[in-house]
Scaffold this motif. Structure first.
Motif, short mmCIF file in Angstrom:
data_model
loop_
_atom_site.label_atom_id
_atom_site.label_comp_id
_atom_site.label_asym_id
_atom_site.label_seq_id
_atom_site.Cartn_x
_atom_site.Cartn_y
_atom_site.Cartn_z
N ALA A 258 -45.61 25.62 -3.01
CA ALA A 258 -45.00 26.31 -3.26
C ALA A 258 -43.69 26.03 -2.18
CB ALA A 258 -45.44 27.55 -2.94
N ASP A 259 -44.64 25.46 -1.16
CA ASP A 259 -43.40 25.23 0.17
C ASP A 259 -42.58 23.92 -0.42
OD1 ASP A 259 -45.69 26.48 2.67
OD2 ASP A 259 -43.72 27.08 1.81
N VAL A 260 -43.63 22.92 -1.03
CA VAL A 260 -42.79 21.96 -1.76
C VAL A 260 -41.77 21.82 -2.85
CG1 VAL A 260 -43.27 19.46 -1.82
CG2 VAL A 260 -45.21 20.71 -0.71
N GLU A 261 -42.17 22.93 -3.65
CA GLU A 261 -41.25 23.30 -4.55
C GLU A 261 -40.61 23.54 -4.11
OE1 GLU A 261 -45.48 24.75 -6.74
OE2 GLU A 261 -43.80 25.50 -7.08
N ARG A 262 -40.24 24.44 -2.90
CA ARG A 262 -38.66 25.09 -2.67
C ARG A 262 -37.76 24.22 -2.21
NH1 ARG A 262 -39.12 27.49 1.29
NH2 ARG A 262 -41.04 27.79 1.98
N LEU A 263 -38.54 23.17 -1.26
CA LEU A 263 -38.11 21.50 -0.48
C LEU A 263 -37.32 20.90 -0.96
CD1 LEU A 263 -36.49 20.95 1.81
CD2 LEU A 263 -38.78 19.83 2.40
N VAL A 264 -38.80 20.02 -2.18
CA VAL A 264 -37.92 19.47 -3.51
C VAL A 264 -36.95 19.86 -4.79
CG1 VAL A 264 -38.61 17.94 -4.99
CG2 VAL A 264 -40.12 17.69 -3.24
N LEU A 265 -36.57 21.05 -4.87
CA LEU A 265 -35.45 21.18 -5.70
C LEU A 265 -33.95 21.64 -5.27
CD1 LEU A 265 -35.30 22.53 -8.93
CD2 LEU A 265 -35.76 25.21 -7.96
N ALA A 266 -34.27 22.17 -3.80
CA ALA A 266 -33.04 22.51 -2.56
C ALA A 266 -32.66 20.83 -3.19
CB ALA A 266 -33.60 22.63 -1.80
N ARG A 267 -33.70 20.04 -2.86
CA ARG A 267 -32.82 18.58 -2.21
C ARG A 267 -32.12 18.08 -3.89
NH1 ARG A 267 -37.79 16.07 -0.04
NH2 ARG A 267 -37.84 16.81 2.39
N ALA A 268 -32.66 18.64 -4.94
CA ALA A 268 -32.10 17.87 -6.10
C ALA A 268 -31.29 19.16 -6.21
CB ALA A 268 -32.81 18.12 -7.24
N VAL A 269 -31.01 19.83 -5.46
CA VAL A 269 -29.47 20.67 -6.10
C VAL A 269 -27.95 20.30 -5.89
CG1 VAL A 269 -28.80 23.01 -6.62
CG2 VAL A 269 -31.27 22.63 -7.50
N GLN A 270 -28.79 20.27 -3.83
CA GLN A 270 -28.18 18.99 -3.40
C GLN A 270 -27.49 18.41 -3.38
OE1 GLN A 270 -29.25 19.49 0.78
NE2 GLN A 270 -26.70 19.15 1.25
N ALA A 271 -28.23 17.46 -4.08
CA ALA A 271 -28.02 15.80 -4.62
C ALA A 271 -27.09 16.07 -5.73
CB ALA A 271 -28.84 15.05 -4.56
N PHE A 272 -27.02 16.66 -6.37
CA PHE A 272 -26.32 17.62 -7.42
C PHE A 272 -25.29 17.68 -7.66
CE2 PHE A 272 -25.45 17.33 -12.67
CZ PHE A 272 -24.64 18.48 -13.00
N CYS A 273 -25.11 18.64 -6.59
CA CYS A 273 -23.76 19.55 -5.76
C CYS A 273 -22.96 17.75 -5.17
CB CYS A 273 -24.22 20.57 -5.52
SG CYS A 273 -24.32 21.81 -6.64
N GLU A 274 -23.41 17.14 -4.86
CA GLU A 274 -22.51 16.43 -3.82
C GLU A 274 -22.09 15.28 -3.90
OE1 GLU A 274 -24.31 18.07 0.58
OE2 GLU A 274 -25.06 15.71 -0.29
N ASP A 275 -22.77 15.36 -6.40
CA ASP A 275 -23.07 14.16 -7.46
C ASP A 275 -23.60 12.62 -6.57
OD1 ASP A 275 -19.40 15.41 -6.74
OD2 ASP A 275 -20.31 15.06 -9.28
N ARG A 276 -24.61 12.96 -6.20
CA ARG A 276 -25.20 11.86 -5.31
C ARG A 276 -26.39 11.37 -6.53
NH1 ARG A 276 -27.88 13.22 -1.59
NH2 ARG A 276 -27.91 14.82 -1.00
N ILE A 277 -26.47 12.06 -8.06
CA ILE A 277 -27.79 11.66 -8.70
C ILE A 277 -26.49 11.08 -9.79
CG2 ILE A 277 -29.14 12.16 -10.26
CD1 ILE A 277 -29.58 14.40 -8.73
N MET A 278 -26.40 9.96 -10.14
CA MET A 278 -25.96 8.88 -11.44
C MET A 278 -27.78 8.88 -12.41
SD MET A 278 -23.28 6.67 -9.58
CE MET A 278 -22.34 6.62 -11.09
N ARG A 279 -27.38 8.65 -13.76
CA ARG A 279 -28.74 8.51 -14.63
C ARG A 279 -28.26 7.03 -14.57
NH1 ARG A 279 -29.83 14.07 -17.47
NH2 ARG A 279 -31.73 12.33 -19.10
N ASP A 280 -29.70 6.25 -15.35
CA ASP A 280 -30.07 5.28 -15.81
C ASP A 280 -30.94 4.92 -15.93
OD1 ASP A 280 -31.04 2.11 -13.84
OD2 ASP A 280 -30.18 2.50 -15.96
N GLY A 281 -30.59 5.30 -17.81
CA GLY A 281 -31.55 5.46 -18.32
C GLY A 281 -32.37 6.46 -18.28
N THR A 282 -33.86 6.52 -18.46
CA THR A 282 -35.55 7.04 -18.50
C THR A 282 -35.34 7.54 -16.52
OG1 THR A 282 -36.71 5.18 -17.77
CG2 THR A 282 -36.44 6.89 -20.48
N THR A 283 -33.99 6.89 -16.06
CA THR A 283 -34.71 7.01 -13.85
C THR A 283 -33.59 7.48 -13.59
OG1 THR A 283 -34.10 4.63 -14.29
CG2 THR A 283 -36.46 5.07 -13.95
N THR A 284 -33.19 7.31 -12.32
CA THR A 284 -32.24 7.99 -11.72
C THR A 284 -31.73 7.29 -10.89
OG1 THR A 284 -32.90 9.03 -10.16
CG2 THR A 284 -32.99 10.52 -12.06
#
Ligand SMILES: Nc1nc2c(c(=O)[nH]1)N[C@@H](CN(C=O)c1ccc(C(=O)N[C@@H](CCC(=O)O)C(=O)O)cc1)CN2
Length: 287
Positions: A258-284
């Motif tokens: 659960a501790d890892v889930e929280r951290l990983v999701l927060a990192r992903a949400v922060q990356a999205f909010c900072e426009d750091r994620i770009m889709r590349d087909g089935t990867t990013t």
């Protein structure tokens, strides 16, 4: 309406070719912008796929935006056939958080947002149960209970879509335990991010911690991914793991995980909010 801070981001992707970086830099500086960071990825030394994220400062961003977009359309869109988007960081991403009964990921995101760690506006908390209404109320976020009755998922999703339409830029599933239909994903029209409680592609589907215990793993993990119609198969955004041992029960794995889930999701949400994620087909590509 958020007043501009003069800080912008330009995201560019498409077929790679010589001259793109020079053109992007030339357009931005030609409008008086100062480029403060520039990340780029090409999938091959030539003829591959191109991804770039430029962060720049331009005091008159709001006033010059239309003229800037005309140049970007002509030079990047028409001349190079590239996809591009211009973001004013003064406008935070609007987020809907979906949860069911488990509180740890929802609480973590709300807490980080209250601390100012996540540059987003939380528009809604949506749940198919009422257990977490108190969490939303504690953080002054509107809570909407939309039950998902057996055999009536379509009605629930219609109600969710009514709530979301035009109000959010992303939906985040904070251990939301309902499979979203392809129709919902298409109609929502915004990215959906999920946290899966295993280090994908290991242990897809239900009960990953029980499967992990039975397998005798020495690591458990979590994976944040974009949601597609294929369960747990969407493009991976962020992952992490924690060491475990034979002395850990399944309940211990759930707690450590659960501790890892929280951290990983927060990192992903922060990356999205900072426009750091770009889709590349089935990867990013994550800058
Ligand atoms: N279209 C998608 N929807 C969802 C995904 C996804 O990848 N694609 N991830 C899940 C989260 N999840 C695992 O991480 C998951 C959640 C729920 C289920 C499931 O079997 N749900 C049942 C109902 C269970 C219940 O009522 O408690 C169902 O939807 O029929 C499997 C995996 C979120 N959605």
């Amino acid at each position: 309406m958020h007043p501009t801070t003069g800080k912008g981001r330009l995201l560019v992707s498409g077929k790679d070719g010589p001259g793109i970086v020079a053109v992007v830099s030339g357009i931005l500086t030609g409008h008086g912008a100062n480029i403060v960071s520039l990340d780029q990825h090409s999938t091959d030394h030539e003829g591959g796929r191109f991804f770039q994220r430029a962060v720049f400062h331009l005091d008159e961003l709001a006033a010059r935006r239309d003229a800037l977009e005309v140049d970007l359309h002509r030079e990047l869109g028409e001349r190079f056939g590239l996809r591009w988007s211009l973001v004013d960081t003064a406008t935070p991403k609007r987020v809907a958080l979906f949860a069911s009964k488990l509180d740890h990921c929802l609480l973590d995101l709300l807490w980080r947002h209250r601390r100012g760690e996540l540059p987003m506006d939380i528009a809604h908390v949506v749940s198919n149960h009422t257990d977490l209404a108190w969490v939303s109320e504690r953080f002054d976020v509107p809570f909407t209970h939309i039950p998902v009755e057996k055999g009536r998922k379509q009605e629930a999703e219609a109600a969710q879509l009514d709530l979301l339409k035009g109000t959010v830029d992303v939906v985040v599933l904070a251990r939301y335990m309902q499979i979203l239909s392809g129709d919902f994903l298409a109609a929502a029209g915004v990215p959906v991010i999920n946290i899966h409680h295993s280090f994908l592609p290991a242990f897809v589907g239900a009960a990953p911690y029980r499967k992990a215990k039975e397998r005798g793993v020495k690591l458990v993990g979590a994976t944040a991914h974009f949601v597609t119609e294929d369960l747990d198969e969407g493009p991976i955004i962020e992952q992490d793991v924690v060491r475990v041992s034979h002395t850990d029960s399944t309940e211990d794995l759930v707690r450590r995980g659960a501790d890892v889930e929280r951290l990983v999701l927060a990192r992903a949400v922060q990356a999205f909010c900072e426009d750091r994620i770009m889709r590349d087909g089935t990867t990013t590509v994550v800058f």
